[in-house]
Design a protein around this motif. Sequence first.
Motif, short mmCIF file in Angstrom:
data_model
loop_
_atom_site.label_atom_id
_atom_site.label_comp_id
_atom_site.label_asym_id
_atom_site.label_seq_id
_atom_site.Cartn_x
_atom_site.Cartn_y
_atom_site.Cartn_z
N VAL A 71 6.98 4.33 -3.86
CA VAL A 71 5.98 3.37 -2.87
C VAL A 71 5.02 4.34 -1.62
O VAL A 71 5.06 5.47 -1.45
CB VAL A 71 6.27 2.59 -1.42
CG1 VAL A 71 7.21 2.75 -0.08
CG2 VAL A 71 5.60 1.60 -1.44
N ASP A 72 3.20 3.93 -2.25
CA ASP A 72 2.64 4.69 -1.84
C ASP A 72 2.13 3.85 -0.21
O ASP A 72 1.94 2.80 -0.83
CB ASP A 72 0.92 5.33 -2.57
CG ASP A 72 0.20 6.26 -1.99
OD1 ASP A 72 0.30 5.86 -1.01
OD2 ASP A 72 -0.94 6.09 -2.24
N ILE A 73 2.04 4.53 0.82
CA ILE A 73 1.82 3.42 1.93
C ILE A 73 0.20 3.94 2.81
O ILE A 73 0.01 3.99 3.73
CB ILE A 73 3.12 3.33 2.83
CG1 ILE A 73 3.54 4.62 3.74
CG2 ILE A 73 3.73 2.69 2.17
CD1 ILE A 73 4.22 4.44 4.45
N TYR A 74 0.06 4.71 1.83
CA TYR A 74 -1.79 5.43 2.39
C TYR A 74 -2.31 4.13 3.04
O TYR A 74 -2.82 3.91 4.34
CB TYR A 74 -2.30 6.33 1.45
CG TYR A 74 -3.67 6.26 1.89
CD1 TYR A 74 -3.65 7.36 3.08
CD2 TYR A 74 -4.49 5.97 1.47
CE1 TYR A 74 -4.69 8.25 3.47
CE2 TYR A 74 -6.01 6.69 1.96
CZ TYR A 74 -6.19 7.58 2.69
OH TYR A 74 -7.51 8.37 3.11
N ALA A 75 -2.96 3.05 2.07
CA ALA A 75 -3.38 1.83 2.78
C ALA A 75 -2.63 0.82 3.39
O ALA A 75 -3.64 -0.41 3.68
CB ALA A 75 -4.29 0.89 0.71
N THR A 76 -1.59 1.01 4.16
CA THR A 76 -1.20 -0.04 5.21
C THR A 76 -1.56 0.71 5.91
O THR A 76 -1.34 1.90 6.72
CB THR A 76 0.98 0.17 5.53
OG1 THR A 76 1.08 1.71 5.25
CG2 THR A 76 1.14 -0.29 2.91
N PHE A 82 3.97 -2.61 5.35
CA PHE A 82 4.63 -1.56 4.23
C PHE A 82 5.70 -2.82 3.68
O PHE A 82 6.05 -2.57 2.41
CB PHE A 82 5.53 -0.85 5.95
CG PHE A 82 6.81 -0.03 5.32
CD1 PHE A 82 6.27 1.28 5.16
CD2 PHE A 82 7.59 -0.66 5.34
CE1 PHE A 82 7.41 2.58 4.43
CE2 PHE A 82 8.79 0.18 4.74
CZ PHE A 82 8.88 1.60 4.64
N VAL A 83 5.97 -3.75 3.94
CA VAL A 83 7.80 -4.39 3.82
C VAL A 83 7.20 -5.38 2.45
O VAL A 83 7.45 -5.48 1.70
CB VAL A 83 8.22 -5.26 4.69
CG1 VAL A 83 8.52 -6.44 4.03
CG2 VAL A 83 8.29 -5.18 5.95
N PHE A 84 5.55 -5.63 2.35
CA PHE A 84 4.56 -6.16 1.11
C PHE A 84 5.19 -5.39 0.06
O PHE A 84 5.12 -5.38 -1.01
CB PHE A 84 3.66 -6.93 1.68
CG PHE A 84 2.96 -7.04 0.45
CD1 PHE A 84 3.35 -8.21 -0.08
CD2 PHE A 84 1.75 -6.61 -0.33
CE1 PHE A 84 2.75 -9.05 -1.18
CE2 PHE A 84 1.20 -7.41 -1.44
CZ PHE A 84 1.59 -7.93 -1.61
N SER A 85 4.43 -4.14 0.10
CA SER A 85 4.22 -2.79 -0.97
C SER A 85 5.35 -2.00 -1.48
O SER A 85 5.52 -2.44 -2.82
CB SER A 85 4.36 -2.05 0.12
OG SER A 85 2.23 -2.26 0.84
N LEU A 86 6.81 -2.49 -0.09
CA LEU A 86 8.03 -2.08 -0.38
C LEU A 86 8.80 -3.17 -1.75
O LEU A 86 9.04 -2.87 -2.32
CB LEU A 86 8.67 -1.71 0.82
CG LEU A 86 10.38 -1.04 0.05
CD1 LEU A 86 10.31 0.45 -1.16
CD2 LEU A 86 11.40 -1.11 1.72
N GLN A 162 3.32 9.41 6.68
CA GLN A 162 2.64 9.78 8.37
C GLN A 162 2.14 8.39 8.88
O GLN A 162 1.32 7.98 9.80
CB GLN A 162 1.84 10.86 8.22
CG GLN A 162 0.58 10.82 8.00
CD GLN A 162 0.83 10.83 6.53
OE1 GLN A 162 1.41 11.48 5.85
NE2 GLN A 162 -0.44 11.18 5.54
N GLN A 163 1.59 8.12 7.83
CA GLN A 163 0.83 6.56 8.37
C GLN A 163 1.84 5.33 8.45
O GLN A 163 0.90 4.87 10.33
CB GLN A 163 0.21 5.80 6.86
CG GLN A 163 -0.63 4.25 6.69
CD GLN A 163 -2.13 5.07 7.01
OE1 GLN A 163 -2.20 6.39 6.99
NE2 GLN A 163 -2.41 4.28 8.12
N ILE A 164 3.06 5.34 8.86
CA ILE A 164 3.65 4.83 10.11
C ILE A 164 2.84 4.88 11.38
O ILE A 164 4.00 4.13 11.65
CB ILE A 164 5.43 4.55 9.58
CG1 ILE A 164 6.14 6.20 10.16
CG2 ILE A 164 5.24 4.36 7.72
CD1 ILE A 164 7.25 5.75 10.02
N ALA A 165 2.68 5.97 12.00
CA ALA A 165 2.69 6.83 13.18
C ALA A 165 1.54 5.42 13.65
O ALA A 165 1.45 5.55 14.81
CB ALA A 165 2.94 8.28 12.92
N SER A 166 0.51 4.84 12.68
CA SER A 166 -0.20 4.91 13.21
C SER A 166 -0.15 3.02 13.33
O SER A 166 -1.61 2.13 13.47
CB SER A 166 -1.43 4.76 12.60
OG SER A 166 -1.61 4.57 11.57
#
Length: 376
Positions: A71-76, A82-86, A162-166
């Motif tokens: 799963v690429d979460i760059y756009a989350t 995140f939950v939707f993408s996963l 690293q996106q989750i940090a934002s």
Amino acid sequence: MVQVNNPFVTGGYVSAEYFCDRELESEELVRQVANGNNLALISTRRMGKTGLIMHCFARHEISKEYYTFFVDIYATKSLRDFVFSLSKVIVEQLKPFGRKALETFIRCVKTLQTGISFDVSGNPSFNVQLGDIHDSDVTLDEIFKYLKAAGKPCIVAIDEFQQIASYPEDNVEALLRTHVQHCTNARFIFAGSQRHVMGNMFLSASRPFYQSVSMMYLECIDIDKYTAFVRCHFEKAGKKIADGIVETVYRRFEGITWYIQKMFNTLFMLTEKGEECCEKMIEIAQESIISSYRYNYEETLFRLPERQKGLLVSISKEGKATNITSGAFVKKYKLTSPSSVQAALKGLLEKDFITSEHGTYAVYDKFFAIWLNANY
């Protein structure tokens, strides 16, 4: 065996035949997850993290024994994203395993049950909308229940972690760390391209993921390996390539995989069967690529605030820019003031137009940098 018209693939993973080297990295990644370790995979963007992960997922010992989810979460922008993408990725990647594999997921993830259905042929469809996720924590908890209950052990690769940090939520790192820690049926690969952010997440004693993973840094592919790879594919196609071409392209783009692949994809296209790819074709290929992006670049600059535009052009001219808030740098490029540079820098970093490495700044898109230098 998958066959392609152009062996220098620039979009996604095809097969081992079109994947250059990474033998040691592949062995290390597979060894780590097979021995029960979670892994942080760090490199600059476009170095080939995704390709490496997909290459390892395609290996027989992995594809046979594990369910693999990428799963690429760059756009989350949030935990709900995140939950939707996963959840969407899990459903999509379980499809080849049939209805039984999917029903385990549906049984565990009760909050999304109504959004997943089967047609008369048994083919599933994912009709969940972002707005259907009413409580992200609950759905995330259910997803991890599925990972624990899945019929095979799982490997979950999360790209641009690293996106989750934002995310605006305060507890995302701690929440994920707790779930990961107790999920004995799954191994996790946390891939990221912002070294300082990823480093802080996994190496800082104050952060939840501290010392919870093995660390792996992805560097450039060895130039000799790349040269052999390029020559092999040109020769297979009945084409020749002059000495020094690979090295010139490799050095120009600092060994970054995607740019090299893009250049050789174009050079391969420009070289007719029985002909030789020669030095002068490098500039032709580069101009062809940059010309195809010209309207994007013009639109990007048009939308940038004036001070961000000025700083972006200044950094591109410098190549590798340091001390950019100094009086000397401000004066050299006729910028407004050190404080305005600082504000513009923050905006450019947030938009990913520039990269930062140990106080050195560069334009992220190397083709964009070449275009900027030619036009400003």
